[in-house]
Design an enzyme around this catalytic site. Structure first.
Site, mmCIF file in Angstrom:
data_model
loop_
_atom_site.group_PDB
_atom_site.id
_atom_site.type_symbol
_atom_site.label_atom_id
_atom_site.label_comp_id
_atom_site.label_asym_id
_atom_site.label_seq_id
_atom_site.Cartn_x
_atom_site.Cartn_y
_atom_site.Cartn_z
ATOM 1 N N CYS A 13 0.739 -1.055 -0.024
ATOM 2 C CA CYS A 13 0.004 -0.131 -0.039
ATOM 3 C C CYS A 13 0.799 1.286 0.193
ATOM 4 C CB CYS A 13 -0.831 -0.035 1.311
ATOM 5 S SG CYS A 13 -1.604 1.574 1.465
ATOM 6 N N GLU A 43 8.657 1.523 -12.158
ATOM 7 C CA GLU A 43 7.334 1.336 -12.679
ATOM 8 C C GLU A 43 6.134 1.752 -11.715
ATOM 9 O OE1 GLU A 43 7.993 -1.145 -16.755
ATOM 10 O OE2 GLU A 43 7.320 -2.379 -15.000
ATOM 11 N N PHE A 80 10.058 -16.055 -20.288
ATOM 12 C CA PHE A 80 9.747 -15.958 -21.932
ATOM 13 C C PHE A 80 9.960 -14.579 -22.374
ATOM 14 C CE2 PHE A 80 7.600 -20.238 -21.038
ATOM 15 C CZ PHE A 80 8.579 -20.959 -21.503
ATOM 16 N N GLU A 135 13.857 0.694 -20.348
ATOM 17 C CA GLU A 135 13.732 -0.612 -20.709
ATOM 18 C C GLU A 135 13.091 -0.675 -22.259
ATOM 19 O OE1 GLU A 135 11.049 -2.818 -18.141
ATOM 20 O OE2 GLU A 135 12.072 -2.289 -16.323
#
Length: 654
Positions: free
Chosen positions: A121, A156, A362, A312
């Site tokens: 939180c 992020e 992946f 990124e």
């Protein structure tokens, strides 16, 4: 450039190149090969430690930095710089076990449990206490480490937990509201609580907009979006204060997710020394490069054109779409150069070595599962060699004549429920940006309250929430000789999401010379005929009853209930011109309209007459020609002819 950023371009000396480095996923004997391959690939910067919290603090208050010391030492010995992460992006499981109150909740009360990432939180004082302690230890330990180039705060923010609705967040929301409004009467007035018997007698009665029987109060929703962005920004400020105390000269950054409405990045940008961005265009989307271009213009413009860091991107495929398309040979290089052309001073990837296990196993990496004897690594190494020669581009910035307007608060308000139609801010942006992109018109993306004096043309794809001060700024831009294009459902409400009365367009009525009497949104699949600038077009999504109050009608609806009514107006105002469009034209119609508006405003393309799919960008005294087509194209420039292969890049003297 901020004082804290001054040393970074000199330290890196080139467009930085590298990616997220997560050596903790691998046995230590792999680390030597990592460094050897990084040097082979031309890596100059890695972001390291992002998800290291559980390893450096395996138990509360017990720290083990030995392995991380060795990682940074290895990088320093190899001459590779590090963006050292504060490791706070994903708390260890022990924090949730000891303090389950730190876990976030959705609007319906669902607890988001550990087992993924970002399970905290943002308002939790316990999370903040532990995060601050960790950052303090990291800052003290690595303040003078030779590998340290900049600090990477969090990761992020808002990617998975865009807002928390728990009781702790509710209490924090109430404090935020007290500060914003001062008194409960002022909140009641702003929130229009006389509607549906929502009047509050005390701030303690107020809750976040949790799941309710029907539409939640729209201003409550808007304020909660503001609060949620501010609360996560407080986390960044909290960590930055610790880092500044220990390393006042080391720049700080945080990486933002692909263009989203979660955070008000205009507010965030002033809190970092350089903006960082994560970009993941979809190879299956033939227009992905256009959305990427828009995103890069947004990110570069957040700090007035200052170069930014592509923190990124994927070397090849991602793992999180339903169908994860592979970047074709040359496409990764092309999209990397696109970022550089549009202002990036770093090209980085997620991640360095492809994970053996975990949720992102992946997701492609610079060193894939196959190893260095692979197409991906050969392309990565080839790009690294090219970028090693880019020193003269560092810290250069564009000079554009066109600005698009983006206000995150208006974005939040636009996409609330109970509106005449469901509208999408990004869709509106792309409808107006794509014609400019196709014409190779350089664009900035600015807040509507910013200084507009340097722009010939300002485009407003949608500004549903329009403050009086904002309208005055746009009006003054036109009065001074600028050109303005505004599209439908703009100027509708104020900062409290209350309608500007007296005719829609409200405070924009004067500059546009028109108002809207009634909205006529179109059904799904429905279109309406429009005659625009002597061309027959079709309008979709929206139509409206526009009343010209002095503006010239230059487009009319040709069928339906509004046949003969105004669809496009042009108003001479002061020394400038303001256009208003009351529908959404198809791609060809939008291109024709934008071409006319651009011509009227005296704006020129970077390079005119290029084949479709070829992007031209000017940066640092060079012109970048980026061929987004699969096949080769012939381009005539500067009196010569250049053949650019599919997914190819050509760099010319500007």
């Amino acid at each position: 450039m901020t004082e804290n950023l001054r040393g970074l371009p000199e330290r890196l000396g080139r467009i930085a190149y590298g990616g997220d480095y997560n050596p903790e996923q691998w046995p230590e004997e792999v680390w030597a090969e990592d460094v050897r391959l990084m040097k082979q690939a031309g890596v100059s910067l890695v972001s390291v430690g992002i998800f290291g919290w559980a390893l450096v603090e395996p138990r509360p208050g017990e720290f083990d930095f030995g392995w991380f010391d060795r990682v940074l030492d290895n990088l320093a010995e190899a001459g590779i710089s590090a963006a050292v992460a504060t490791m706070t992006a994903s708390p260890p499981p022990w924090l949730a076990k000891l303090h389950p109150e730190t876990l976030p909740r959705r609007a319906d009360g669902t607890v988001l449990w550990p087992g993924a990432r970002q399970a905290y939180c943002p308002s939790s004082p316990v999370y903040r206490e532990h995060a601050t302690r960790l950052v303090s230890r990291i800052a003290e330990r690595y303040a003078d480490h030779p590998a340290l180039a900049l600090w990477h705060i969090g990761n992020e923010y808002g990617c998975h937990v865009r807002a928390c609705y728990c009781d702790i967040s509710a209490a924090a929301f109430r404090e935020w509201l007290r500060e914003r409004y001062g008194g409960i009467a002022e909140l009641n007035d702003a929130w229009s609580t006389k509607f549906w018997s929502q009047r509050y007698d005390d701030f303690d009665e107020v809750l976040p907009p949790r799941t309710a029987p029907t539409f939640a109060n729209p201003t409550q929703q808007l304020d909660f979006a503001r609060f949620s962005s501010d609360t996560m920004l407080d986390l960044l400020r909290m960590e930055k204060a610790v880092l500044r105390a220990a390393t006042p000269d080391v720049p700080v950054t945080t990486n933002h997710v692909p263009l989203a409405k979660t955070l008000d990045l205009h507010r965030w940008a002033s809190e970092v020394d350089v903006v960082s961005y994560d970009s993941y265009p979809d190879p299956h989307d033939p227009q992905a490069h256009v959305l990427a271009a828009l995103s890069y213009d947004v990110i570069r413009s957040l700090r007035g054109g200052q170069p930014w860091l592509l923190m990124e991107q994927a070397p090849c495929a991602v793992n999180w779409r339903e169908r994860n398309g592979v970047k074709q040979p040359g496409q990764m290089r092309l999209w990397s150069w696109q970022a550089v052309a549009q202002g990036a001073d770093a090209v980085m990837f997620f991640q360095w070595r492809q994970s053996k296990g975990g949720a992102e196993k992946f997701h492609s990496a610079m060193v894939p599962h196959t190893g260095p004897d692979s197409r991906t690594f050969r392309e990565v190494a080839g790009l690294g060699a090219e970028l090693a020669e880019t020193g003269s581009l560092v810290d250069t910035r564009p000079d554009n004549d066109v600005a698009l307007v983006l206000d995150w608060e208006s974005w939040w308000a636009l996409e609330l429920n109970s509106h005449p139609a469901t509208l999408d801010q990004l869709d509106a942006f792309l409808a107006h940006y794509s014609p400019l992109f196709d014409a190779n018109i350089g664009c900035d993306v600015v807040h509507p309250d910013s200084d507009l004096s340097g722009y010939r043309l300002v485009v407003v794809p949608n500004l549903y929430l329009t403050r009086a001060e904002t309208a005055a700024n746009l009006t003054e831009h036109v009065r001074r000789g600028g050109h303005l294009l505004v599209s439908f459902f703009s100027g509708i409400v104020d900062e409290s999401d209350q309608v500007h009365l007296g005719g829609y367009l409200g405070p924009l009525r004067e500059v546009l010379g028109a108002h809207v009497a009634e909205f006529w949104p179109l059904a799904d699949g429905e279109s309406v005929g429009v005659s625009v600038l002597d061309s027959a077009e079709r309008g979709v999504l929206w139509s409206e009853d526009i009343v010209a109050d002095g503006a010239e009608v230059v487009g009319r609806f040709t069928d339906g209930g509004l046949a003969g009514g105004a669809a496009l107006t042009r108003n001479s105002f002061g020394d400038g011109v303001a256009w208003y469009l009351g529908t959404r034209l198809g791609a060809e119609g939008m291109r024709a309209l934008l071409d006319r508006v651009v011509e009227d405003s005296g704006v020129s393309p970077v390079v005119a007459g290029l084949p479709a799919g070829v992007q031209a960008v000017r940066r640092g005294g060079r012109v970048f020609l980026l061929n987004h087509n699969v096949g080769s194209v012939a381009v005539s420039v500067a009196g010569g002819r250049v053949e650019i292969p599919g997914f190819g890049v050509e760099v010319l003297a500007g």
